[in-house]
Enzyme design. Structure first.
Site, PDB file in Angstrom:
ATOM      1  CE  LYS A 168      36.674  42.461  35.970  1.00 26.46           C
ATOM      2  NZ  LYS A 168      37.149  43.755  36.287  1.00 26.46           N
ATOM      3  CE  LYS A 209      45.073  41.241  40.280  1.00 17.95           C
ATOM      4  NZ  LYS A 209      45.505  42.579  40.634  1.00 17.95           N
ATOM      5  CE  LYS A 237      37.334  45.491  42.588  1.00 15.12           C
ATOM      6  NZ  LYS A 237      38.626  46.147  42.706  1.00 15.12           N
TER       7      LYS A 237
HETATM    8  P1  TYM Z   1      43.469  45.919  38.073  1.00 22.08           P
HETATM    9  O1  TYM Z   1      44.579  45.807  39.065  1.00 22.08           O
HETATM   10  O2  TYM Z   1      42.175  45.231  38.378  1.00 22.08           O
HETATM   11  O3  TYM Z   1      43.933  45.413  36.667  1.00 22.08           O
HETATM   12  C1  TYM Z   1      45.139  45.860  36.064  1.00 22.08           C
HETATM   13  C2  TYM Z   1      44.977  45.918  34.563  1.00 22.08           C
HETATM   14  O4  TYM Z   1      44.573  44.635  34.056  1.00 22.08           O
HETATM   15  C3  TYM Z   1      43.418  44.779  33.229  1.00 22.08           C
HETATM   16  N1  TYM Z   1      42.579  43.568  33.368  1.00 22.08           N
HETATM   17  C4  TYM Z   1      42.109  42.861  32.334  1.00 22.08           C
HETATM   18  N2  TYM Z   1      42.280  42.988  31.006  1.00 22.08           N
HETATM   19  C5  TYM Z   1      41.688  42.063  30.223  1.00 22.08           C
HETATM   20  N3  TYM Z   1      40.940  41.023  30.705  1.00 22.08           N
HETATM   21  C6  TYM Z   1      40.743  40.862  32.025  1.00 22.08           C
HETATM   22  N4  TYM Z   1      40.037  39.833  32.474  1.00 22.08           N
HETATM   23  C7  TYM Z   1      41.353  41.803  32.910  1.00 22.08           C
HETATM   24  N5  TYM Z   1      41.379  41.929  34.260  1.00 22.08           N
HETATM   25  C8  TYM Z   1      42.138  43.017  34.523  1.00 22.08           C
HETATM   26  C9  TYM Z   1      42.696  46.008  33.766  1.00 22.08           C
HETATM   27  O5  TYM Z   1      41.855  46.574  32.796  1.00 22.08           O
HETATM   28  C10 TYM Z   1      43.860  46.902  34.139  1.00 22.08           C
HETATM   29  O6  TYM Z   1      44.306  47.639  33.015  1.00 22.08           O
HETATM   30  N6  TYM Z   1      41.569  50.480  38.931  1.00 22.08           N
HETATM   31  C11 TYM Z   1      42.645  49.755  38.276  1.00 22.08           C
HETATM   32  C12 TYM Z   1      44.031  50.186  38.718  1.00 22.08           C
HETATM   33  C13 TYM Z   1      44.341  51.639  38.601  1.00 22.08           C
HETATM   34  C14 TYM Z   1      44.612  52.340  37.382  1.00 22.08           C
HETATM   35  C15 TYM Z   1      44.931  53.659  37.792  1.00 22.08           C
HETATM   36  C16 TYM Z   1      44.612  51.980  36.040  1.00 22.08           C
HETATM   37  C17 TYM Z   1      44.484  52.512  39.623  1.00 22.08           C
HETATM   38  N7  TYM Z   1      44.849  53.715  39.139  1.00 22.08           N
HETATM   39  C18 TYM Z   1      45.236  54.662  36.835  1.00 22.08           C
HETATM   40  C19 TYM Z   1      44.923  52.972  35.091  1.00 22.08           C
HETATM   41  C20 TYM Z   1      45.224  54.259  35.507  1.00 22.08           C
HETATM   42  C21 TYM Z   1      42.503  48.287  38.604  1.00 22.08           C
HETATM   43  O7  TYM Z   1      41.945  47.906  39.619  1.00 22.08           O
HETATM   44  O8  TYM Z   1      43.188  47.462  37.762  1.00 22.08           O
END
Ligand code: TYM
Length: 327
Positions: free
Chosen positions: A193, A196, A112
């Site tokens: 992957k 967004k 990032k």
């Molecule tokens: P975020 O918002 O990027 O993504 C949310 C969830 O979607 C999953 N994900 C994917 N799974 C499979 N293939 C992909 N291409 C893909 N892109 C996203 C992510 O693994 C995630 O489960 N840091 C985290 C948010 C967060 C969080 C937490 C998660 C904040 N606090 C506590 C778990 C527990 C994030 O940015 O997810």
């Protein structure tokens, strides 16, 4: 009962990766566990947004999308992170219990920080806030996609260290990563992957894409010239990605699905059809929920009230154990 917590950021359109890697599984898990799901708006502001309404409006839209995917606020606890102030408070304590070296090794920070000119300190300490999110709720299981594995590991490391120095305080959480769909790749760049932030509209299937758009994107997915359908991620990333998507959408094993196809065309046709069928009810439900943002706000407030109760009692324990003067 097993306590589950997971979070998702409210900026950008939700895509197939979020759904197959995470949110679809949340909808299943809510019935068997004590589940908390959080719209992590404080994480979203680690990157600066020109439009200030982006995070606020995004939080409402994301909550509606999560309900459309199947989260039922009567069954699970669905809330917005900034509504429960303890997340920010515990995040500071987590920052004081994680090292600069550990944070420097986070691959998501490296990725990032390459994409932005202004690299905030918050982007660097992001995993401390994520650890706070998870540990506040005495979480046993964290259902996430594969890209979050490292963040769950650092959460465990911080919790273990904290418990060692300050006495038993936190539950050590486990990541729960689905067998298929844990790493949905970009359709145009199948070694990256689906994301967004990748800015690859043709390679990303949005959960609100029209069926025609979904079909077009999947049919123009980048593959290879080898001509055989095999599940081999390193050698055949494009085909393996389609097999993973089809497998996740139909609850089948991607490797055994490969035996049913001799050509790429039919695999693409079936994958597109399966994704369209999977998303159709989600889209219809989202359109209904979108019409009533006041009801969404009401439900989110109920969720925050429930979450706050637990967060509050964890924080009391943390403040005492860490040695702050309590009143
Ligand atoms: P975020 O918002 O990027 O993504 C949310 C969830 O979607 C999953 N994900 C994917 N799974 C499979 N293939 C992909 N291409 C893909 N892109 C996203 C992510 O693994 C995630 O489960 N840091 C985290 C948010 C967060 C969080 C937490 C998660 C904040 N606090 C506590 C778990 C527990 C994030 O940015 O997810």
């Amino acid at each position: 009962m097993t306590r589950v917590f997971s979070g998702i950021q409210p900026t950008g359109e939700q895509h197939l990766g979020n759904f197959l890697g995470a949110t679809r599984n949340w909808a299943k898990m809510q019935h068997e566990t004590d589940a908390f799901f959080c719209v992590v708006d404080l994480h979203a502001i680690t990157i600066r947004h020109d439009d200030r309404a982006a995070v606020r409006d995004g939080s409402v839209r994301l909550a509606q999308m999560l309900m459309a995917v199947g989260l039922d606020p009567e069954v699970c606890t669905l809330f917005v992170q900034s509504h429960v102030r303890e997340h920010a408070e515990l995040s500071w304590i987590m920052q004081c219990n994680v090292s600069y070296g550990e944070l420097s090794r986070m691959t998501q920070f490296k990725d990032k920080s390459d994409q932005h000119d202004f690299i905030s300190a918050g982007l660097f300490t992001y995993p401390a806030l994520q650890a706070a999110d998870i540990l506040l709720y005495d979480t046993d299981e964290v259902p996430v996609g594969d890209d979050q594995r490292q963040h769950i590991e650092i959460t465990r490391d911080i919790a273990e260290r904290f418990n060692y120095h300050y006495g038993e305080t936190f539950v050590l959480p486990e990541a729960v990563i689905p067998a298929a769909g844990a790493r949905v790749m970009d359709l145009q760049q199948p070694t990256s992957k689906m994301s967004k932030s990748l800015d690859s509209p043709k390679g990303t299937v949005g959960l609100l894409d029209e069926p025609k758009q979904i079909e077009k994107k999947i049919k123009s997915a980048v593959t290879d010239n080898d001509g055989t359908v095999r599940f081999e991620v390193a050698e055949k990333p494009g085909i393996s990605n389609l097999l993973s998507i089809l497998g996740a959408a139909t609850d089948r094993d991607p490797a055994s699905l490969a035996d049913e196809y001799e050509q790429y065309g039919p695999l693409k046709t079936d994958t597109a059809a399966a994704v369209i069928e999977l998303l159709e009810p989600v889209q219809a439900r989202y359109r209904e929920l979108e019409a009533d943002p006041a009801e969404t706000a009401r439900l989110l407030k109920l969720g925050a009230d429930k979450a706050r109760e637990i967060a509050n009692s964890t924080m009391e324990r943390v403040r005492t154990n860490v040695g702050l003067l309590t009143d």
